[in-house]
Scaffold this active site. Structure first.
Site, PDB file in Angstrom:
ATOM      1  N   GLU A  60     -42.880  -1.946 -33.369  1.00 37.65           N
ATOM      2  CA  GLU A  60     -42.730  -1.411 -34.729  1.00 37.65           C
ATOM      3  C   GLU A  60     -43.910  -0.549 -35.177  1.00 37.65           C
ATOM      4  O   GLU A  60     -43.728   0.449 -35.881  1.00 37.65           O
ATOM      5  CB  GLU A  60     -42.497  -2.538 -35.740  1.00 37.65           C
ATOM      6  CG  GLU A  60     -41.066  -3.057 -35.783  1.00 37.65           C
ATOM      7  CD  GLU A  60     -40.720  -3.959 -34.605  1.00 37.65           C
ATOM      8  OE1 GLU A  60     -41.657  -4.399 -33.891  1.00 37.65           O
ATOM      9  OE2 GLU A  60     -39.527  -4.229 -34.382  1.00 37.65           O
ATOM     10  N   HIS A 129     -34.106 -12.133 -41.511  1.00 32.63           N
ATOM     11  CA  HIS A 129     -33.190 -10.990 -41.490  1.00 32.63           C
ATOM     12  C   HIS A 129     -32.610 -10.663 -42.865  1.00 32.63           C
ATOM     13  O   HIS A 129     -31.712  -9.841 -42.962  1.00 32.63           O
ATOM     14  CB  HIS A 129     -32.036 -11.245 -40.525  1.00 32.63           C
ATOM     15  CG  HIS A 129     -32.419 -11.193 -39.085  1.00 32.63           C
ATOM     16  ND1 HIS A 129     -33.240 -12.132 -38.506  1.00 32.63           N
ATOM     17  CD2 HIS A 129     -32.108 -10.316 -38.094  1.00 32.63           C
ATOM     18  CE1 HIS A 129     -33.395 -11.840 -37.223  1.00 32.63           C
ATOM     19  NE2 HIS A 129     -32.726 -10.745 -36.951  1.00 32.63           N
TER      20      HIS A 129
END
Ligand SMILES: Cc1ncc(C[n+]2csc(CCOP(=O)(O)OP(=O)(O)O)c2C)c(N)n1
Ligand SMILES: [Mg+2]
Lengths: 326, 354
Positions: A60, A129
């Site tokens: 990321e 999530h």
């Protein structure tokens, strides 16, 4: 015109941007052959090739950093972070670089990148999530935070974000990816950033929201109408810089405001809106501003998730309390 | 525990020894007097700038400053190997590289003096400004390299970072993606043995920093970072490798931080003068000057003229910097976005009204 879900509208906008501008590239984890875990990029690698639709390593910081470097050197990268919960390693790059590059070089280097990330709860996803941390990002000067609430808005706002000369974090309410569809014209027309949408006009109370909570907020407005109460519903669209003028104007007419967001209450973006109204529309207010938000807790796992999410009933309670105030 | 030394080579490439004696045949460019004089002059100019910057900081006329004393050969060697169409992404101790790239002394004083205009280089328009968050420039270098490939440009992205930077995730993520995507990016590590108070020996259990390239599938090299010829030669080769489409390289340059970490640091808290003293014998300027003197008849007159020239350039730049009025306060908003959002108009008005 074609009827599209939000995920289809996003995919259509990406394809349009790739088609229109050779400098646009799409990158992220599993965005190529897999088409993205939500299929936002499905079919793009076949159409535009692996050089422009790039699977990145699971990385990321690199995804954000590479997008910044590429943007500063003339590309328009549209990078995907697979879920907002995995965005944190990219925040260093966003806050320390993307958001500052133009300013610190006095305009010499720009950073026309988009970082897309699905966010929010309500789809019974695994831990990490389902969070909504948009306020954290909105607090970073120099960064635009854009959140669509319906397919056509997703199409028009994503095109606007990609064409914008500055960095945009584009947060996609994943609960809406497939839950609604509407007609979307793939005409390449962008929507204006930094501009709120009035989803429903009303005169008794202003409901301000964004992203997936537009659903419950509109439901509440419909119920209120049945009770003879006229609620105006404003969808922010862009959280930073946000359309203060639209909210102030609405509250000047209605005198009441309820802000709805899925993110935790304290220091959520609703606090900013409430503070702005307190500073600038105090004399218009007929009742205290109320916020209907997530609780100040860790996003619960899926079995308790529904109890966390602001419900239509909670919105109605808040509206009734401001209506009854005076 | 098995030492990684057994697995990875630790040899350090050098062209001149500390006394300036050539170690074997010098690279072609290093046989040209003019080239050597240019590199030497740039190192002297860098050191002159460095001394002036410290003096200005000590007298309250510059912000916190990171000296590159003893490490001038790295930046100067790197930038001399680069071409105009390459892009430099410097850390905060790479003044030599920036000067050679064409950033002006005045711009550098402006930056360290706390004025963003110092990053609006008139010269190398595509080069990145100094990067303060350690190692975060490295993934960006991969991004610049990606853009170059995408646009069919022949350039290479060259990033500089310190030994401490090699412990950061950014470093590994960047190396990894450069490897995975075969990007034209060269990472040069200034291993000056210190990350503020942390000695290199405590930074990692790796014997070398160059070996970290192996994990990313890239070539890693160790160079005597006080030997400007070796630095330039290694970077030259790495750039040619990248330009040929063969991907990136990690180059570890061994040097030593002769000064404090920054003007806000007091290195006597964590190291002794005796630790530092031997490293003065290996510093880069003396070495090249000895070689120039012995092999190319570099004279006392030339040396004096160079020192005087650098001093006067640096003093003139410093005077211009000091004479420059700060930007108007609303400049802090004007370049935040390409177009000032309406949301910021009240702030702009407030700043305008003072
Ligand atoms: C991410 C980050 N952490 C901490 C700091 C504070 N800091 C500035 S320089 C430095 C040491 C850097 O060491 P090294 O990478 O070896 O570079 P050098 O200073 O020796 O040139 C630290 C800890 C920083 N700038 N960035
Ligand atoms: Mg160091």
């Amino acid at each position: 015109m074609a009827e599209m879900t939000m995920i289809e509208a996003i995919r259509t906008a990406l394809a349009r941007a790739l088609e229109d501008d050779d400098d646009v590239i799409v990158m992220g984890e599993d965005v190529a052959i897999d088409g993205g875990v939500f299929r936002a990029t499905d079919g793009l690698v076949q159409r535009f090739g692996a050089a422009r639709v790039r699977d990145t390593p699971l990385s990321e910081t690199a995804i954000a950093g590479v997008a910044i470097g590429a943007a500063a050197h003339g590309l328009r990268p549209v990078a995907e972070i697979q879920f907002m919960g995995f965005l944190y390693p990219a925040i260093d790059q966003l806050a320390n670089h993307a958001a500052r590059l133009r300013n610190r070089t006095r305009g010499r280097l720009g950073c026309p990148m988009v970082l897309r990330a699905p966010f929010g709860g309500g789809i019974k996803a695994p831990e990490h999530h389902s969070e909504s941390t948009e306020a954290m990002l909105a607090h970073i000067p120099g960064l635009r935070v854009v959140i669509p609430s319906a397919p056509a808005k997703a199409y028009g706002l994503l095109l606007a974000a990609i064409r914008d000369p500055d960095p945009v974090v584009f947060l996609e309410p994943k609960r809406l990816y497939r839950s609604v569809s509407e007609d979307v014209a793939d005409d390449g027309a962008a929507l204006a950033l930094d501009t709120a949408f009035v989803l429903r006009e009303g005169s008794d109370v202003t409901l301000v929201t964004w992203g997936a909570m537009v659903t419950e907020t509109l439901q509440a407005a419909t119920s209120l109408a049945a009770e003879g109460l006229s609620a105006e519903v404003i969808d922010l669209g862009t959280l930073k810089p946000y359309d203060r003028a639209a909210i102030r104007a609405s509250v000047a007419r209605t005198g009441r405001c309820v802000i709805v967001h899925e993110a935790p209450l304290t220091a959520g973006f609703g606090a900013e809106i409430a503070a702005d109204l307190a500073e600038h529309r105090l004399t218009s207010l007929l009742a205290p501003i109320r916020r209907v938000a997530g609780y100040d807790t860790v996003m619960p796992y899926l079995r308790l998730e529904a109890h966390y999410m602001p419900s239509t009933a909670r919105i109605l309670d808040a509206v009734r309390s401001v209506m009854e105030f005076a | 525990m098995a030492s990684t030394q057994a697995i990875f080579p630790t040899a350090v490439a050098a062209c001149l020894d500390a006394a300036g004696h050539p170690q074997g045949k010098l690279p072609d460019f290093a046989r040209d007097r003019g080239t050597l004089v240019a590199m030497y002059s740039d190192m002297v100019r860098t050191r002159t700038f460095d001394a002036k910057a410290i003096a200005l900081q000590r007298t309250g006329r510059l912000g916190t400053y990171a000296s590159c004393l003893g490490q001038e050969a790295i930046g100067v060697g790197v930038a001399h190997a680069m071409r105009g169409d390459d892009v430099l992404l410097p850390a905060f101790r790479d003044h030599g590289a920036q000067l050679v790239r064409g950033v002006t002394l005045e711009e550098m004083f402006l930056f360290w003096g706390g004025d963003e205009r110092g990053n609006d280089f008139a010269g190398p328009r595509r080069d990145f400004p100094v990067c303060i968050p350690v190692a975060s420039q490295l993934p960006q270098a991969a991004g610049v390299a990606l853009a170059m490939v995408h646009k069919g440009e022949p350039g290479v992205a060259v990033a500089l970072a310190g030994d401490g930077a090699t412990s950061k995730g950014d470093f590994y993520e960047a190396l990894n993606i450069v490897g995975a995507w075969h990007l034209p990016a060269v990472f040069v590590i200034n291993n000056n043995q210190w990350a503020i108070s942390m000695h290199r020996s405590h930074q990692t259990a790796c014997d070398t920093l160059a070996q970290k390239a192996v994990a990313a599938g890239l070539p890693g090299e160790r160079i005597d970072g006080n030997d400007v010829i070796a630095v330039r030669d290694a970077v030259r080769r790495a750039l040619a490798h990248a330009r040929a489409g063969k991907g990136g390289t990690l180059i570890e340059c061994l040097s030593y931080r002769l000064g404090d970490h920054t003007t806000a640091d007091d290195a006597s808290r964590y190291r002794e003068d005796e630790d530092v003293r031997p490293h003065w014998k290996a510093e880069p300027l003396v070495r090249l000057r000895s070689h120039l003197t012995k092999a190319h008849g570099w004279s006392k007159d030339e040396e004096d003229a160079l020192l005087r020239g650098c001093q006067s350039q640096v003093n003139t730049a410093a005077e211009r910097y000091l004479a420059m009025t700060p930007e108007p306060p609303r400049a802090m908003l004007d370049s935040l976005f390409a177009t000032l959002p309406e949301d910021l108009l009240p702030a702009a008005r407030e700043l305008d009204d003072g």
